[in-house]
Design a protein around this motif. Structure first.
Motif, PDB file in Angstrom:
ATOM      1  N   ASN A  83      78.325 -38.945 -10.447  1.00  0.00           N
ATOM      2  CA  ASN A  83      78.468 -37.661  -9.199  1.00  0.00           C
ATOM      3  C   ASN A  83      78.473 -36.575 -10.676  1.00  0.00           C
ATOM      4  O   ASN A  83      77.791 -35.928 -10.618  1.00  0.00           O
ATOM      5  CB  ASN A  83      78.801 -37.576  -8.219  1.00  0.00           C
ATOM      6  CG  ASN A  83      78.779 -38.252  -7.323  1.00  0.00           C
ATOM      7  OD1 ASN A  83      77.588 -39.045  -7.344  1.00  0.00           O
ATOM      8  ND2 ASN A  83      79.520 -39.057  -6.582  1.00  0.00           N
ATOM      9  N   GLU A  84      80.008 -36.571 -11.694  1.00  0.00           N
ATOM     10  CA  GLU A  84      80.118 -36.031 -12.548  1.00  0.00           C
ATOM     11  C   GLU A  84      78.876 -35.592 -13.185  1.00  0.00           C
ATOM     12  O   GLU A  84      78.726 -34.115 -13.780  1.00  0.00           O
ATOM     13  CB  GLU A  84      81.027 -36.196 -12.699  1.00  0.00           C
ATOM     14  CG  GLU A  84      82.574 -35.992 -12.211  1.00  0.00           C
ATOM     15  CD  GLU A  84      83.390 -37.023 -13.103  1.00  0.00           C
ATOM     16  OE1 GLU A  84      83.645 -36.679 -14.179  1.00  0.00           O
ATOM     17  OE2 GLU A  84      84.950 -36.521 -12.048  1.00  0.00           O
ATOM     18  N   GLU A 111      72.850 -30.097 -14.023  1.00  0.00           N
ATOM     19  CA  GLU A 111      72.538 -29.123 -13.327  1.00  0.00           C
ATOM     20  C   GLU A 111      73.240 -28.403 -13.438  1.00  0.00           C
ATOM     21  O   GLU A 111      72.533 -27.036 -14.278  1.00  0.00           O
ATOM     22  CB  GLU A 111      72.986 -29.637 -11.586  1.00  0.00           C
ATOM     23  CG  GLU A 111      71.793 -30.595 -11.440  1.00  0.00           C
ATOM     24  CD  GLU A 111      70.536 -30.440 -11.203  1.00  0.00           C
ATOM     25  OE1 GLU A 111      70.051 -29.149 -11.885  1.00  0.00           O
ATOM     26  OE2 GLU A 111      70.167 -31.699 -11.378  1.00  0.00           O
ATOM     27  N   GLN A 112      74.388 -28.517 -13.795  1.00  0.00           N
ATOM     28  CA  GLN A 112      75.034 -26.865 -14.364  1.00  0.00           C
ATOM     29  C   GLN A 112      74.740 -26.647 -16.003  1.00  0.00           C
ATOM     30  O   GLN A 112      75.381 -25.167 -16.521  1.00  0.00           O
ATOM     31  CB  GLN A 112      76.943 -27.328 -14.436  1.00  0.00           C
ATOM     32  CG  GLN A 112      77.428 -26.900 -13.079  1.00  0.00           C
ATOM     33  CD  GLN A 112      78.885 -27.370 -13.250  1.00  0.00           C
ATOM     34  OE1 GLN A 112      79.688 -28.007 -13.710  1.00  0.00           O
ATOM     35  NE2 GLN A 112      78.406 -28.278 -11.305  1.00  0.00           N
ATOM     36  N   GLU A 145      72.025 -26.576 -22.008  1.00  0.00           N
ATOM     37  CA  GLU A 145      73.538 -26.315 -23.156  1.00  0.00           C
ATOM     38  C   GLU A 145      72.454 -27.588 -23.022  1.00  0.00           C
ATOM     39  O   GLU A 145      72.671 -27.435 -24.566  1.00  0.00           O
ATOM     40  CB  GLU A 145      74.525 -25.817 -23.004  1.00  0.00           C
ATOM     41  CG  GLU A 145      74.715 -24.263 -22.997  1.00  0.00           C
ATOM     42  CD  GLU A 145      74.414 -24.017 -21.325  1.00  0.00           C
ATOM     43  OE1 GLU A 145      75.012 -23.036 -20.873  1.00  0.00           O
ATOM     44  OE2 GLU A 145      74.026 -24.540 -20.230  1.00  0.00           O
ATOM     45  N   ILE A 146      72.543 -28.172 -22.786  1.00  0.00           N
ATOM     46  CA  ILE A 146      72.351 -29.887 -23.308  1.00  0.00           C
ATOM     47  C   ILE A 146      70.844 -29.769 -23.614  1.00  0.00           C
ATOM     48  O   ILE A 146      70.414 -30.871 -25.106  1.00  0.00           O
ATOM     49  CB  ILE A 146      72.004 -30.835 -21.391  1.00  0.00           C
ATOM     50  CG1 ILE A 146      73.601 -30.843 -21.158  1.00  0.00           C
ATOM     51  CG2 ILE A 146      71.093 -32.113 -21.886  1.00  0.00           C
ATOM     52  CD1 ILE A 146      73.235 -31.677 -20.187  1.00  0.00           C
ATOM     53  N   TYR A 179      66.541 -40.409 -13.155  1.00  0.00           N
ATOM     54  CA  TYR A 179      66.407 -39.214 -12.321  1.00  0.00           C
ATOM     55  C   TYR A 179      65.371 -38.410 -12.040  1.00  0.00           C
ATOM     56  O   TYR A 179      65.355 -37.831 -11.040  1.00  0.00           O
ATOM     57  CB  TYR A 179      68.102 -38.059 -13.549  1.00  0.00           C
ATOM     58  CG  TYR A 179      68.371 -36.840 -12.811  1.00  0.00           C
ATOM     59  CD1 TYR A 179      69.068 -37.105 -11.345  1.00  0.00           C
ATOM     60  CD2 TYR A 179      68.405 -35.808 -12.927  1.00  0.00           C
ATOM     61  CE1 TYR A 179      69.471 -36.309 -10.961  1.00  0.00           C
ATOM     62  CE2 TYR A 179      68.989 -34.982 -12.646  1.00  0.00           C
ATOM     63  CZ  TYR A 179      69.697 -34.748 -10.995  1.00  0.00           C
ATOM     64  OH  TYR A 179      70.117 -33.880 -10.764  1.00  0.00           O
ATOM     65  N   LYS A 180      65.011 -37.925 -12.468  1.00  0.00           N
ATOM     66  CA  LYS A 180      63.918 -36.871 -12.684  1.00  0.00           C
ATOM     67  C   LYS A 180      63.215 -36.277 -14.697  1.00  0.00           C
ATOM     68  O   LYS A 180      64.091 -36.755 -15.361  1.00  0.00           O
ATOM     69  CB  LYS A 180      63.925 -35.500 -11.576  1.00  0.00           C
ATOM     70  CG  LYS A 180      65.314 -34.788 -12.519  1.00  0.00           C
ATOM     71  CD  LYS A 180      66.108 -33.583 -11.404  1.00  0.00           C
ATOM     72  CE  LYS A 180      66.444 -32.346 -12.300  1.00  0.00           C
ATOM     73  NZ  LYS A 180      66.582 -31.375 -11.745  1.00  0.00           N
ATOM     74  N   ASP A 181      61.452 -36.391 -13.961  1.00  0.00           N
ATOM     75  CA  ASP A 181      60.984 -35.552 -15.015  1.00  0.00           C
ATOM     76  C   ASP A 181      61.310 -36.579 -16.543  1.00  0.00           C
ATOM     77  O   ASP A 181      60.805 -37.582 -16.612  1.00  0.00           O
ATOM     78  CB  ASP A 181      61.506 -34.270 -15.247  1.00  0.00           C
ATOM     79  CG  ASP A 181      61.647 -33.209 -14.096  1.00  0.00           C
ATOM     80  OD1 ASP A 181      60.263 -33.554 -13.594  1.00  0.00           O
ATOM     81  OD2 ASP A 181      61.758 -32.321 -13.982  1.00  0.00           O
TER      82      ASP A 181
END
Length: 258
Positions: A76-77, A83-84, A88-89, A237-239
């Protein structure tokens, strides 16, 4: 069975802590730290750990305390951080690729100074080079099956040390480059990165394991989604994003179940 696993874990930690000559800071109240930290464990494990701690000698207590004081994270973290800090990633991935010389793969991780141990900040860095198509194997080379040649593998290097300077100089890096990478990682709230066809970005250590992102240049196709979605070490996860959990020498080898 749990007691045997606990003993093996203590033995493993004893070897590693002694090898690095790591000790608890003098101002740490070990008993109070243990009583607070053991509450983080599942209820069914607390009794075994508490009995082992209370009956152990000073060295055994320190090994056990070290183990349950290790950093913790979760799937979850891992997701929340992505998402946050998507921008930056992505910036970390892009800027790091620019810093690594052509045909090289560099894996670097920054480990911060411990708040409870005498362990100072350390840097681990592994450098690989893509083999030329007709390049012959050297008998002294570390054998790999991924088309990479090991240039150097270094763990727990001290910042500003001669050893670290020698390693980064081999790829044309300076301490300024390290500072830039460290800044990018901090902004992304991550601890490590490795470039390549798939960029691997380490989010956090958890026990002896590690939560990471695998970032592809393009969205995964159906075959890749199957390959990177085994609900153990990989979760699509996605994409173009795959979540990864790398288990350590001891402990879970897969993502936690919901």
């Amino acid at each position: 069975m749990r007691q045997i696993a606990l003993i093996l874990t203590l033995l493993y930690l004893a070897i590693n802590i002694n090898a690095q000559n790591i000790k608890f800071r003098e101002n740490i109240d070990k008993d109070s730290l243990f009583n607070a930290t053991v509450l983080k464990l599942p209820a069914e494990m607390r009794e075994d750990f508490t009995k082992t701690y209370k009956s152990g000698n000073e060295q055994e207590k320190e090994f056990l305390l070290f183990m349950i004081s290790m950093p913790e994270s979760s799937k979850n973290e891992l997701i929340e951080n992505f998402e946050q800090r998507k921008a930056e990633i992505q910036r970390l991935k892009t800027e790091y690729q620019k810093l690594v010389p052509k045909n090289f793969i560099v894996d670097i991780e920054f480990e911060p100074e411990s708040k409870i141990l005498t362990a100072t900040e350390e840097i681990s860095i592994k450098i690989y080079k893509l083999k030329a198509k007709n390049e012959k194997e050297d008998i002294d080379d570390i054998q790999r099956t991924d088309g990479l040649k090991v240039i150097s593998q270094n763990w727990n290097l001290k910042p500003n040390s001669n050893e670290l300077e020698k390693v980064i100089k081999s790829i044309g890096w300076t301490n300024q480059n390290l500072d830039e990478i460290k800044k990018l990682l901090k902004e992304a709230n991550c601890i490590s990165i490795q470039n390549g066809k798939i960029t691997a970005i380490g989010f956090a250590r958890s026990g002896m394991g590690k939560y990471s992102y695998k970032i592809f240049d393009k969205p995964l196709n159906e075959k890749e989604k199957i390959e990177y979605n085994n609900n153990c070490e990989y979760i699509f996860y996605k994409d173009n994003i795959v979540l990864e959990y790398g288990g350590g020498a001891i402990g879970s080898q897969c993502f936690e179940k919901q």
